[in-house]
Scaffold this motif. Structure first.
Motif, mmCIF file in Angstrom:
data_model
loop_
_atom_site.group_PDB
_atom_site.id
_atom_site.type_symbol
_atom_site.label_atom_id
_atom_site.label_comp_id
_atom_site.label_asym_id
_atom_site.label_seq_id
_atom_site.Cartn_x
_atom_site.Cartn_y
_atom_site.Cartn_z
ATOM 1 N N PRO A 38 58.111 32.679 17.194
ATOM 2 C CA PRO A 38 58.558 32.577 15.806
ATOM 3 C C PRO A 38 57.412 32.622 14.784
ATOM 4 O O PRO A 38 57.609 33.019 13.646
ATOM 5 C CB PRO A 38 59.279 31.235 15.733
ATOM 6 C CG PRO A 38 59.122 30.579 17.046
ATOM 7 C CD PRO A 38 58.453 31.512 17.989
ATOM 8 N N VAL A 39 56.215 32.231 15.203
ATOM 9 C CA VAL A 39 55.074 32.237 14.280
ATOM 10 C C VAL A 39 54.588 33.670 14.046
ATOM 11 O O VAL A 39 54.278 34.060 12.922
ATOM 12 C CB VAL A 39 53.909 31.369 14.824
ATOM 13 C CG1 VAL A 39 52.700 31.441 13.914
ATOM 14 C CG2 VAL A 39 54.353 29.926 15.002
ATOM 15 N N GLY B 51 53.852 20.084 11.138
ATOM 16 C CA GLY B 51 55.293 19.934 11.072
ATOM 17 C C GLY B 51 56.049 21.045 11.772
ATOM 18 O O GLY B 51 57.209 20.886 12.119
ATOM 19 N N GLU B 52 55.394 22.180 11.948
ATOM 20 C CA GLU B 52 56.000 23.315 12.635
ATOM 21 C C GLU B 52 54.893 24.104 13.310
ATOM 22 O O GLU B 52 53.719 23.953 12.978
ATOM 23 C CB GLU B 52 56.782 24.188 11.661
ATOM 24 C CG GLU B 52 55.951 24.730 10.513
ATOM 25 C CD GLU B 52 56.810 25.432 9.470
ATOM 26 O OE1 GLU B 52 56.407 26.536 9.049
ATOM 27 O OE2 GLU B 52 57.849 24.884 9.090
ATOM 28 N N PRO B 53 55.248 24.962 14.266
ATOM 29 C CA PRO B 53 54.205 25.742 14.938
ATOM 30 C C PRO B 53 53.429 26.598 13.939
ATOM 31 O O PRO B 53 53.994 27.117 12.974
ATOM 32 C CB PRO B 53 54.992 26.625 15.911
ATOM 33 C CG PRO B 53 56.295 25.924 16.116
ATOM 34 C CD PRO B 53 56.587 25.237 14.814
ATOM 35 N N ALA B 54 52.127 26.723 14.186
ATOM 36 C CA ALA B 54 51.259 27.510 13.303
ATOM 37 C C ALA B 54 50.099 28.060 14.123
ATOM 38 O O ALA B 54 49.794 27.566 15.206
ATOM 39 C CB ALA B 54 50.726 26.640 12.170
ATOM 40 N N LEU B 55 49.459 29.079 13.582
ATOM 41 C CA LEU B 55 48.252 29.640 14.187
ATOM 42 C C LEU B 55 47.090 29.417 13.244
ATOM 43 O O LEU B 55 47.195 29.660 12.046
ATOM 44 C CB LEU B 55 48.405 31.143 14.431
ATOM 45 C CG LEU B 55 49.304 31.557 15.584
ATOM 46 C CD1 LEU B 55 49.454 33.071 15.617
ATOM 47 C CD2 LEU B 55 48.731 31.060 16.904
ATOM 48 N N PRO C 97 54.353 21.018 16.757
ATOM 49 C CA PRO C 97 55.206 20.224 17.643
ATOM 50 C C PRO C 97 55.354 20.916 18.996
ATOM 51 O O PRO C 97 55.443 22.135 19.080
ATOM 52 C CB PRO C 97 56.547 20.189 16.901
ATOM 53 C CG PRO C 97 56.194 20.440 15.460
ATOM 54 C CD PRO C 97 55.017 21.364 15.494
ATOM 55 N N LYS C 98 55.338 20.157 20.029
ATOM 56 C CA LYS C 98 55.510 20.619 21.407
ATOM 57 C C LYS C 98 54.332 21.424 21.931
ATOM 58 O O LYS C 98 54.449 22.115 22.933
ATOM 59 C CB LYS C 98 56.818 21.389 21.553
ATOM 60 C CG LYS C 98 57.994 20.535 21.115
ATOM 61 C CD LYS C 98 59.282 21.084 21.536
ATOM 62 C CE LYS C 98 60.335 20.132 20.977
ATOM 63 N NZ LYS C 98 61.637 20.342 21.383
ATOM 64 N N VAL C 99 53.188 21.353 21.253
ATOM 65 C CA VAL C 99 51.962 21.977 21.752
ATOM 66 C C VAL C 99 50.951 20.852 21.956
ATOM 67 O O VAL C 99 50.459 20.275 20.985
ATOM 68 C CB VAL C 99 51.403 23.047 20.775
ATOM 69 C CG1 VAL C 99 50.107 23.628 21.323
ATOM 70 C CG2 VAL C 99 52.430 24.142 20.524
#
Length: 188
Positions: free
Chosen positions: A98-99, A125-129, A115-117
């Motif tokens: 999704p990222v 707060g959300e997946p990011a790179l 989250p979850k990494v």
């Protein structure tokens, strides 16, 4: 991506969780001030080659490499082979997809966080790179005690130095005992 050396020698004769005061000879360029200190994020390493996403993977001795795995180097101490697996085969693909979907990305390496990494120690707060080497730390101490104090005073996983000819070296906060804890045994 090759395994990045730690700037101090690990305490293999005592407590290998920590480093000693002895500098790693291969990282002398760091102590000569030739590197640029950047923030090390706590996530998982991924790479975009311009066409495809890859996830960093370590394969333990005696284990089979996943399909499509591209070995890069072997760690003589642990026997692990470090390399890349196609990201869509990685356990992190559901967080990465999704990222990266629909975005325009420059080839290079990134840290997938969120989250979850790895338990989300960075608090995203959300997946990011995060592009590796993006957050320049400026001048950091280059001596053992100064680095230990600096790392324990900052909420970062650690420091990655980027040097001449693409060399890199690292140091993590957890490489030192917590303040007031036992000190490394080897003095130089």
């Amino acid at each position: 991506m090759r395994k990045i050396p730690t700037v101090f020698v690990r305490d293999w004769d005592g407590d290998p969780r920590y480093v000693t005061r002895a500098p790693d000879a291969s990282c002398g360029w760091v102590f000569a001030g030739e590197g640029r200190a950047t923030r090390k994020y706590d996530g998982t390493c991924v790479r975009f080659d311009g066409e495809r996403w890859w996830a960093r993977r370590e394969v333990r001795p005696g284990r089979s490499a996943p399909e499509g795995f591209v070995p890069v180097s072997a760690d003589g101490g642990t026997g692990r082979t470090v390399g890349w697996e196609p990201a869509e085969r990685s356990a992190f693909w559901r967080h990465l997809r999704p990222v990266v979907g629909g975005g325009v990305w420059e080839p290079g390496t990134y840290e997938l966080v969120g989250p979850k990494v790895n338990g989300n120690p960075e608090g995203f707060g959300e997946p990011a790179l995060v592009r590796h080497g993006a957050d320049d730390l400026g001048d950091v101490p280059l001596d053992f005690d100064g680095l230990a104090a600096w790392l324990h005073a900052h909420p970062y996983e650690g420091i990655v130095w980027h040097g001449p000819e693409g060399r890199m070296a690292k140091l993590k906060r957890r490489d030192f005992p917590a303040p007031g804890g036992a000190r490394p045994r080897h003095e130089v």
